[in-house]
Design an enzyme around this catalytic site. Structure first.
Site, short mmCIF file in Angstrom:
data_model
loop_
_atom_site.label_atom_id
_atom_site.label_comp_id
_atom_site.label_asym_id
_atom_site.label_seq_id
_atom_site.Cartn_x
_atom_site.Cartn_y
_atom_site.Cartn_z
N SER A 192 0.85 -1.18 0.00
CA SER A 192 0.00 0.00 0.00
C SER A 192 0.90 1.24 0.00
CB SER A 192 -0.95 -0.05 1.19
OG SER A 192 -2.00 0.86 1.02
N HIS A 240 -7.43 -5.68 -1.27
CA HIS A 240 -6.31 -5.00 -0.62
C HIS A 240 -5.88 -5.70 0.67
CE1 HIS A 240 -3.78 -1.45 -0.69
NE2 HIS A 240 -4.05 -1.17 0.56
#
Length: 662
Positions: free
Chosen positions: A523, A636
């Site tokens: 990320s 994610h």
């Protein structure tokens, strides 16, 4: 001669052998607690979560639910005679009810609904729960033709997809009251808005919740607190449509409603604070306004499953409360009184990730993790100091494992700012030998590495790597100014913070081979990995995970992109095109000489896979050393809660890349 078993290091596949315990709930009588234990079925590659009951006086635990599904969110009825919980045994998450003395569980909701977050009414006759509904969804039956032809997705809102839920399709998050006797559901409020964080008032006459009821929720990103009267259906707004609030809880006497949140003073970098609303005077105040700490757990890790924010836990006399606080790489439990006195009741070099307190006896069950102890539950008496371990869910397996124990370090960055981090020696370390070093960078960036178990770190340490992980500016845990310094400066001082960490490690530890340095992160950590390899060639291998490479395209395709980019980078696609490109790692791709492995989930809507595709194709076009690995159906959260096999594959790709190039 006594035989001593040779211990080994942790592997990626050992995730299948580890158990996680979480969401402890102390019974109303204070002598028992129920909790969730999660494991992974190695042959079927699926998560299994079941409820366990522990006797707090005898330290004996017993399994309460069985099967190969997920049973979560256990909640005691007010009199302690029943237990409500969520189970996916029918295919979707449903609300179930069972007797505290055992027996078969009963489904309270219909199979076509997905239910979460059960909250008992004070009289034990109803349960408040969260459900997700499209405009034409029915409460009582499934009203869809499963064989109907595909239809186009018509989008009118800016926030039309979610990394967690996929395409929203005009669904709204609703709160429904479930009658325990009949199973009948009744929605509260209007289906026009999202409703969250439901909490019954102690007299059962009102429900507090959060919502965004502004005219344009896409443009006005807030979460207000409301109280709805069940008698008159009138609602009262407590906050001023200028911040984010949640985790609501009432004082037992009903005189005060508490919640966590902030007024966006530093946008997404703002610390969460404690707020109190006094019902009699209608006065709202920030209890922790002068504290330079983040309320709640800001730790980032990759193992513990199903953490629940307990919010503010009131004492029986309504004069004080307990809560979790994040500071200096640790989380712990604090007590606060209405008079303003606060003190730590449990704050050590560890990660407190779970908390349940009996309001009358001031006893509690805590979930605690440390770098060399994945997780367990502990009993604490905050009045006497008594504490003891309740579970030993991984002890037998860990007897054969040698875990790396990190050393905490501090140093001064380029501008003199003190930075905190840790370094792990490789498992099997031998004096006089040189070892490669991997720099790990956390996501967020407003999160925190901590004194907690991290499976990826242990795997790398067991493969002969030293592991360096730090909290550069932008991280939680070191003050509001510290966490805000990264905004508008991605790739600036945060980059020099990380490089100063590597410099410090090389100067301090002679076992590190300066010619065998690796870097990885996910990320924001993936963004920074991309940035690093475009600005220095000191690393011999890099792995970027679920990353950002291009802020220009990210602006329109991420589920948070249009506001996150503005808050964090300080510009938008229309007015600040050059600024977004200046902060994009893709701009510097011609500088990359480091072999780069790119890992990304196909259904990552937070950092969409096109970010990986652009970077990969640009590198290949320039004939750079790179490889792209795409994980099907992964979002994610792949590293934390993704498909077990894909989590293992991801870890092994990281290990093998570093083994090949370092």
């Amino acid at each position: 001669m006594e035989f001593v078993q040779q211990k080994r290091g942790m592997t990626a596949e050992d995730l299948y052998k580890l158990n996680s315990v979480n969401d402890p709930q102390v019974s109303p009588c204070g002598t028992k607690a129920v909790y969730v234990q999660t494991s992974i079925h190695e042959e079927k590659h699926q998560y299994i979560s079941n409820l366990f009951l522990t006797d707090l006086e005898k330290n004996i635990s017993s399994q309460w639910t069985y099967g190969e599904g997920k049973n979560t969110s256990p909640r005691w009825s007010p009199d302690g005679s029943r237990l409500a919980f969520i189970s996916d045994r029918s295919g979707k998450n449903q609300l179930f009810l069972m007797s505290a003395s055992g027996g078969e569980a009963k489904a309270l909701t219909k199979e076509h609904l997905s239910v979460s977050q059960p909250v008992w009414s004070p009289d034990g006759k109803k349960i408040l729960a969260a459900i997700s509904l499209a405009p034409d969804d029915k409460l009582d039956k499934e009203d869809r033709d499963e064989k109907k032809l595909p239809e186009p997705l018509v989008v009118e809102d800016m926030r039309y997809k979610s990394d967690a839920a996929g395409f929203v399709k005009n669904r709204k998050r609703q709160l429904a009251v479930v009658d325990v006797k009949t199973g009948k559901l009744e929605l509260i409020g209007s289906r026009e808005f999202d409703y969250n964080d439901g909490a019954w008032s102690p007299d059962g006459k009102s429900i507090a919740f959060t919502s965004n009821m502004t005219d344009d929720p896409d443009q006005t990103l807030i979460s207000d607190v409301f109280i709805l009267s069940l008698e008159t259906n009138e609602q009262q707004q407590l906050t001023n449509s200028n911040g984010f609030f949640g985790n609501l809880s009432w004082s037992p006497d009903g005189s005060c409603l508490s919640f966590f949140g902030h007024e966006k003073e530093f946008q997404s970098a703002t610390f969460s604070k404690i707020w109190l609303y006094k019902m009699e005077t209608e006065e709202l105040s920030c209890y922790s306004a002068d504290w330079d700490v983040h309320i709640s757990d800001a730790v980032v890790a990759d193992f513990i499953s199903g953490s629940v924010n307990p919010g503010l836990i009131w004492t029986e006399d309504s004069q004080g409360f307990y809560f979790i606080l994040t500071d200096q790489g640790n989380t712990g439990v604090y007590y606060g009184s209405l008079e303003g006195q606060t003190l730590p009741v449990r704050f050590e070099q560890e990660h407190v990730y779970g908390l349940s307190v009996h309001p009358g006896s001031h006893t509690a069950v805590l979930g605690i993790s440390s770098p060399d102890h994945p997780c367990d539950l502990y009993f604490f008496d905050f009045s006497t100091g008594e504490n003891r371990q309740l579970t030993n869910v991984n002890d037998e397996f860990l007897q054969e494992i040698e875990l790396a124990v990190p050393e905490a370090i501090k140093w001064n960055a380029e501008d003199g700012l003190e930075i905190h981090g840790w370094i792990m020696k490789p498992v099997g370390f031998k004096n006089g030998e040189k070892y490669p070093l991997v720099l790990e960078i956390h996501g967020g960036p407003h999160a925190m590495y901590a004194n907690t178990y991290f499976h990826e770190f242990q795997m790398l340490a067991s493969s002969g790597k030293a592991v360096l992980y730090t909290n550069p500016r932008g991280s939680h845990g070191y003050g509001q100014h510290f966490v805000d310094q990264v905004r508008g400066d991605y790739g600036g001082s945060d980059y020099t913070d990380l490089m100063s960490a590597v410099d410090y490690a090389l100067e301090t530890y002679d076992y590190i081979d300066k010619d065998r340095l690796g870097v990885t992160g996910g990320s924001y950590g993936g963004f920074m990995t991309n940035w690093i390899v475009g600005h220095t060639n000191r690393f011999k291998a890099a792995v970027t995970q679920r990353s950002i490479s291009n802020w220009i395209s990210f602006y329109g395709v991420s589920d948070i992109g249009y506001y996150f980019t503005e808050w964090e980078i300080g510009g938008n696609l229309i007015d600040d095109f050059d600024k977004l490109w200046q902060h994009s790692p893709l701009k510097y791709v011609t500088n990359v000489e480091t072999p780069l492995l790119i890992l990304h989930g196909e259904k990552d809507y937070r950092c969409p896979v096109e970010q990986a595709e652009q970077l990969y194709i640009a590198l290949k076009r320039l004939k750079k050393e790179t490889k792209l690995v795409r994980f099907p159906d992964a979002n994610h959260e792949l590293s934390r809660s993704g498909h077990p096999k894909l989590r293992i594959d991801r870890l092994n790709h990281i290990k093998n890349w570093f083994s090949e190039y370092l």
